[in-house]
Design an enzyme around this catalytic site. Structure first.
Site, PDB file in Angstrom:
ATOM      1  NE  ARG A   1      56.317  22.032  15.843  1.00  0.00           N
ATOM      2  CZ  ARG A   1      57.497  22.808  15.424  1.00  0.00           C
ATOM      3  NH1 ARG A   1      58.310  23.225  16.564  1.00  0.00           N
ATOM      4  NH2 ARG A   1      58.157  22.476  14.269  1.00  0.00           N
TER       5      ARG A   1
ATOM      6  CE1 TYR B   1      69.453  18.881  11.483  1.00  0.00           C
ATOM      7  CE2 TYR B   1      69.062  17.060   9.559  1.00  0.00           C
ATOM      8  CZ  TYR B   1      68.912  18.502  10.334  1.00  0.00           C
ATOM      9  OH  TYR B   1      67.786  19.287  10.167  1.00  0.00           O
TER      10      TYR B   1
ATOM     11  NE  ARG C   1      56.170  17.645  20.690  1.00  0.00           N
ATOM     12  CZ  ARG C   1      57.020  17.899  21.684  1.00  0.00           C
ATOM     13  NH1 ARG C   1      56.722  17.770  22.712  1.00  0.00           N
ATOM     14  NH2 ARG C   1      58.251  18.615  21.223  1.00  0.00           N
TER      15      ARG C   1
ATOM     16  CG  ASP D   1      62.335  13.483  12.694  1.00  0.00           C
ATOM     17  OD1 ASP D   1      61.784  14.418  12.598  1.00  0.00           O
ATOM     18  OD2 ASP D   1      63.546  13.540  12.693  1.00  0.00           O
TER      19      ASP D   1
ATOM     20  NE  ARG E   1      58.162  18.605   9.739  1.00  0.00           N
ATOM     21  CZ  ARG E   1      59.207  18.840  10.154  1.00  0.00           C
ATOM     22  NH1 ARG E   1      59.286  19.880  10.909  1.00  0.00           N
ATOM     23  NH2 ARG E   1      60.210  18.595   9.685  1.00  0.00           N
TER      24      ARG E   1
HETATM   25  O1  CP3 Z   1      55.358  15.140   7.426  1.00  0.00           O
HETATM   26  C1  CP3 Z   1      54.891  14.596   8.501  1.00  0.00           C
HETATM   27  O2  CP3 Z   1      53.700  14.873   9.005  1.00  0.00           O
HETATM   28  C2  CP3 Z   1      55.337  13.363   8.810  1.00  0.00           C
HETATM   29  C3  CP3 Z   1      56.223  13.328  10.102  1.00  0.00           C
HETATM   30  C4  CP3 Z   1      57.537  13.914   9.744  1.00  0.00           C
HETATM   31  C5  CP3 Z   1      58.062  14.890  10.823  1.00  0.00           C
HETATM   32  N1  CP3 Z   1      59.554  15.173  10.535  1.00  0.00           N
HETATM   33  C6  CP3 Z   1      57.608  15.168  12.024  1.00  0.00           C
HETATM   34  C7  CP3 Z   1      58.137  16.362  12.908  1.00  0.00           C
HETATM   35  C8  CP3 Z   1      58.566  13.993   8.802  1.00  0.00           C
HETATM   36  C9  CP3 Z   1      58.458  13.345   7.441  1.00  0.00           C
HETATM   37  C10 CP3 Z   1      59.586  14.878   9.308  1.00  0.00           C
HETATM   38  C11 CP3 Z   1      60.846  14.809   8.164  1.00  0.00           C
HETATM   39  C12 CP3 Z   1      62.391  15.548   8.823  1.00  0.00           C
HETATM   40  N2  CP3 Z   1      62.387  15.817  10.210  1.00  0.00           N
HETATM   41  C13 CP3 Z   1      62.998  16.199   7.848  1.00  0.00           C
HETATM   42  C14 CP3 Z   1      62.842  16.074   6.507  1.00  0.00           C
HETATM   43  C15 CP3 Z   1      62.010  17.045   5.977  1.00  0.00           C
HETATM   44  C16 CP3 Z   1      62.250  18.512   6.335  1.00  0.00           C
HETATM   45  O3  CP3 Z   1      61.573  19.037   6.797  1.00  0.00           O
HETATM   46  O4  CP3 Z   1      63.247  19.113   5.580  1.00  0.00           O
HETATM   47  C17 CP3 Z   1      64.109  16.694   8.635  1.00  0.00           C
HETATM   48  C18 CP3 Z   1      65.304  17.485   8.113  1.00  0.00           C
HETATM   49  C19 CP3 Z   1      63.668  16.478   9.985  1.00  0.00           C
HETATM   50  C20 CP3 Z   1      64.478  16.762  11.366  1.00  0.00           C
HETATM   51  C21 CP3 Z   1      63.589  17.619  12.201  1.00  0.00           C
HETATM   52  N3  CP3 Z   1      62.811  17.140  13.055  1.00  0.00           N
HETATM   53  C22 CP3 Z   1      63.682  18.945  12.267  1.00  0.00           C
HETATM   54  C23 CP3 Z   1      64.702  19.843  11.958  1.00  0.00           C
HETATM   55  C24 CP3 Z   1      62.817  19.275  13.367  1.00  0.00           C
HETATM   56  C25 CP3 Z   1      62.520  20.643  13.986  1.00  0.00           C
HETATM   57  C26 CP3 Z   1      62.052  21.556  12.737  1.00  0.00           C
HETATM   58  C27 CP3 Z   1      60.734  22.358  13.614  1.00  0.00           C
HETATM   59  O5  CP3 Z   1      59.980  22.004  12.653  1.00  0.00           O
HETATM   60  O6  CP3 Z   1      60.891  22.886  14.507  1.00  0.00           O
HETATM   61  C28 CP3 Z   1      62.168  18.170  13.564  1.00  0.00           C
HETATM   62  C29 CP3 Z   1      61.139  17.937  14.499  1.00  0.00           C
HETATM   63  C30 CP3 Z   1      59.731  17.556  13.949  1.00  0.00           C
HETATM   64  N4  CP3 Z   1      59.525  16.604  13.242  1.00  0.00           N
HETATM   65  C31 CP3 Z   1      58.390  18.157  14.526  1.00  0.00           C
HETATM   66  C32 CP3 Z   1      57.427  17.364  13.644  1.00  0.00           C
HETATM   67  C33 CP3 Z   1      55.884  17.569  13.614  1.00  0.00           C
HETATM   68  C34 CP3 Z   1      58.095  19.255  15.359  1.00  0.00           C
HETATM   69  C35 CP3 Z   1      58.274  18.476  16.491  1.00  0.00           C
HETATM   70  C36 CP3 Z   1      57.470  19.046  18.005  1.00  0.00           C
HETATM   71  O7  CP3 Z   1      58.234  19.720  18.619  1.00  0.00           O
HETATM   72  O8  CP3 Z   1      56.229  18.799  18.185  1.00  0.00           O
END
Ligand code: CP3
Length: 343
Positions: free
Chosen positions: A29, A150, A38, A74, A25
């Site tokens: 943010r 999910y 964003r 994602d 990640r």
């Molecule tokens: O790693 C990277 O920079 C690449 C992009 C990436 C994102 N999500 C961007 C993202 C990757 C590889 C993921 C994986 C992901 N997404 C997982 C597996 C890894 C982990 O974190 O356990 C899971 C379970 C998800 C599902 C997901 N997407 C969740 C639970 C959330 C919200 C959690 C949070 O951080 O608030 C997201 C949203 C998300 N995915 C964001 C980003 C940058 C935040 C989005 C935003 O509001 O700008």
């Protein structure tokens, strides 16, 4: 040794001058520049917007000096092509959670190159940008169990008790869902490799909710099948399990090139077990990036030492960077990794 060579050699357990470094990640943010791009657009639209997704993917390379780029998207992106109604708030929310065999049968598992073409456009563009700089490009996907978690539950949850109810009461429905998601994941990752991904990471964020015995039944078979069906000669496979200290042996059994460990795993112990079987990735607690730079540097040095018994090591966190992380902490982590080569 260039960054692509260093990462790919570390994945395969070949000698390197020092461990490569990137962060889960890393585009997100905690970066003001991410928040600016964003603004006024939903997360999903941002994933679909090729120009913005490419720009955001490259931000950590330019702003904090990471040594690999993971494309911005994602784990739910391929689900957009299956007909399931999906939104983010901030995590994934499913309009009609999957609870029956009929719903599983209705899932459309089409060629991802047709159903989510923007993903591969993003990867091709990134590879074109990165190849001249010799920076490696990473692809990724969610593991079937985590996607199913999910899809069945409908959203994130502490215990995923609806999912576990299905596991206990209607195991055949869950099994059918996992089988379809495994096919989708294999096609999706192979298409990413074809579009330029040089290594791929499989995220099983929720498999750690399972006991060891349950993990062997519900998570390991999909990992094994994916490991066997990917074009591994073209791109090594990294397997990440969150909260998986009790299943390190099972992670190795799946046969990935790299096991990616969360911070609760004893790195020295996991590295000994991995030995010549796999490389290790990780595993600093993301919250530790709040520490002073010299404390972060000491943690990086300690991890590098602890990982020595494994055939290779990639420095990373034990989970994704949290939004309240200071950019300075991220830079300190990467700078400390780079210093390892000069000692
Ligand atoms: O790693 C990277 O920079 C690449 C992009 C990436 C994102 N999500 C961007 C993202 C990757 C590889 C993921 C994986 C992901 N997404 C997982 C597996 C890894 C982990 O974190 O356990 C899971 C379970 C998800 C599902 C997901 N997407 C969740 C639970 C959330 C919200 C959690 C949070 O951080 O608030 C997201 C949203 C998300 N995915 C964001 C980003 C940058 C935040 C989005 C935003 O509001 O700008």
């Amino acid at each position: 040794m260039d960054r692509t060579e260093r990462l790919l050699r570390a994945c395969r357990g070949e000698p390197v001058d020092r461990p490569p470094v990137w962060l889960m990640r890393q585009a997100g943010r905690y970066l003001p520049e991410y928040r600016r791009l964003r603004e006024g657009i939903s997360f999903l639209d941002m994933c679909r917007d090729v120009d913005r997704a490419v720009e955001v993917s490259l931000q950590p390379l330019q702003l904090v000096g990471t040594e690999a780029v993971i494309f911005f998207s994602d784990i739910f992106t391929p689900i957009l092509g299956t007909g399931v109604g999906l939104d983010f708030s901030p995590g994934p929310v499913v309009a009609e959670p999957i609870r029956s065999a009929e719903q599983v049968a209705e899932l459309r598992i089409d060629d991802p190159r047709e159903s989510v073409p923007f993903v591969f456009e993003i990867l091709r563009r990134l590879r074109g940008e990165l190849e001249p700089q010799r920076v490696p490009l990473l692809g990724f996907a969610g593991a079937p169990f985590t996607l199913a978690a999910y899809l069945v539950e409908g959203k994130g949850s502490r215990h995923f008790s609806t999912l576990k109810r299905m596991l206990h009461r209607e195991p055949e429905v869950l099994r059918a869902l996992l089988a379809r998601l495994t096919d989708l994941t294999v096609d999706y990752l192979n298409a990413q490799i074809e579009a330029g991904a040089q290594a791929v990471q499989l995220f099983d964020t929720w498999a750690g909710l399972l006991s060891r015995e349950e993990y062997r039944e519900w998570a390991l078979p999909a990992h094994r099948e994916i490991a066997a069906r990917l074009d591994r000669a073209a791109a090594p496979l990294i397997l990440y399990v969150n909260d998986g200290a009790h299943v390190v042996e099972e992670m190795l059994e799946a046969g990935p090139d790299v096991i990616s460990l969360d911070w609760r795993v004893d790195l020295a112990d996991a590295a000994r077990r991995a030995g010549s079987r796999a490389s290790v990735q990780g595993n600093l607690d993301p919250c530790a990036l709040q520490a002073r730079p010299e404390v972060i540097a000491a943690a990086v040095q300690r991890m590098a030492q602890e990982a020595e018994p494994a055939r290779g090591h990639i420095l990373n966190l034990g989970h994704g960077i949290l939004p309240d992380t200071p950019v300075e902490g991220v830079r300190a982590f990467i700078d400390a990794a780079r210093q390892l080569g000069s000692q």
